[in-house]
Design an enzyme around this catalytic site. Structure first.
Site, PDB file in Angstrom:
ATOM      1  N   HIS A 132       0.745  -1.167   0.003  1.00 41.85           N
ATOM      2  CA  HIS A 132      -0.006  -0.058   0.008  1.00 41.85           C
ATOM      3  C   HIS A 132       0.999   1.114  -0.076  1.00 41.85           C
ATOM      4  CE1 HIS A 132      -3.531   2.319   0.771  1.00 41.85           C
ATOM      5  NE2 HIS A 132      -2.723   3.083   1.276  1.00 41.85           N
ATOM      6  N   CYS A 133       0.647   1.993  -1.077  1.00 39.77           N
ATOM      7  CA  CYS A 133       1.625   3.079  -1.073  1.00 39.77           C
ATOM      8  C   CYS A 133       0.911   4.599  -0.689  1.00 39.77           C
ATOM      9  CB  CYS A 133       1.942   3.241  -2.893  1.00 39.77           C
ATOM     10  SG  CYS A 133       3.242   4.880  -2.957  1.00 39.77           S
TER      11      CYS A 133
END
Length: 270
Positions: A132-133
């Site tokens: 998850h960025c």
């Protein structure tokens, strides 16, 4: 769209990225950089090319951050046990005698295809979950991972070019107090571009390495927590550099990772 939606983390992060991108671009055009000098001489090719690259990087950023990364839906595909009950001829040789048990997510209660993981930020299970960025406020998964790499590559070109342009506008002849007054904003931009360039370079290099060996960031960091990697030193999905790259960049649709894993297990058992 209500006030909560306007103040959601995704909107704030994307707005911040857009404002920062055009703000840095404006600084490079307002100071005595090569871009401003070329514009003053009427040489517009490189300034226009730079603007197009900035726009391209921004569009790629928005596309990666807004698109579906590969969320797992209900009954997206039959589990491997069902394939074993009613195998097709070409699948008969692919599936080993022992059943590969797929997990059921403890959060959304969906059956997780192989290589998927539940993201607590997105509150969804993501196929071929990478990470998850927070910078795009979205997961990087099976559907948007190739576009994420394209974004990193274009962004790195823009950052390195911007770093060169910022350096071209820094002149050190005058006393430091006067120099800082006239060049402080450009110098801060140069430092910011240097930090961003380093981060994006490392990120792009690490992702290219993982793609070449067909591993995800999650699999690389936490193999001890993943059942199909716990007793292995390599990826069971690795099919060699050329095939890995072709499948990653040219593949279309969901990859049947269960079948690929079954092929690998069958090959090792022979």
């Amino acid at each position: 769209m209500g006030p909560r939606a306007l103040l959601s983390p995704g909107v704030l992060v994307r707005t911040g990225h857009t404002v920062l991108t055009w703000g840095i671009t404006l600084v490079l055009f307002l100071h005595e950089t090569e871009l401003k000098q070329q514009e003053a001489r009427g040489e517009l090719l490189q300034p226009l090319l730079f603007i197009l690259l900035v726009l391209c990087s921004l569009l790629l950023y928005l596309a990666v951050s807004l698109m579906d990364p590969g969320y797992v839906g209900p009954d997206l595909e039959p589990p491997l046990s069902q394939l074993q009950k009613e195998p097709k001829e070409e699948q008969t040789a692919m599936i080993p005698s022992r059943t590969l048990r797929l997990r059921r997510c403890g959060y959304c209660l969906l059956q997780q295809p192989l290589r998927s993981k539940h993201c607590r930020s997105c509150k969804r299970c993501v196929r071929r979950f990478d990470h998850h960025c927070p910078w795009i406020e979205n997961c990087v998964g099976e559907r948007n991972h190739p576009l994420f790499l394209a974004y990193l590559a274009v962004q790195l070109v823009v950052l390195l070019w911007g770093l060169h342009l910022a350096w071209s506008g820094l002149h050190f002849q005058e006393p430091w107090q006067s120099w800082l007054q006239h060049n402080g904003l450009l110098f801060a931009t140069f430092l910011l571009l240097g930090i961003f360039s380093t981060v994006v370079t490392l990120l792009l290099a690490s992702h290219l390495y993982l793609v070449a060996s067909d591993m995800t960031t999650w699999e690389f960091i936490s193999p001890h927590r993943i059942a199909y990697l716990r007793h292995r030193s390599d990826s069971p999905f690795d099919r060699g550099l050329a095939r890995n790259l072709a499948r990653f960049f040219c593949g279309y649709g969901a990859v049947p990772w269960e079948v690929l894993y079954a092929q690998e297990e069958e090959g090792e058992a022979v």
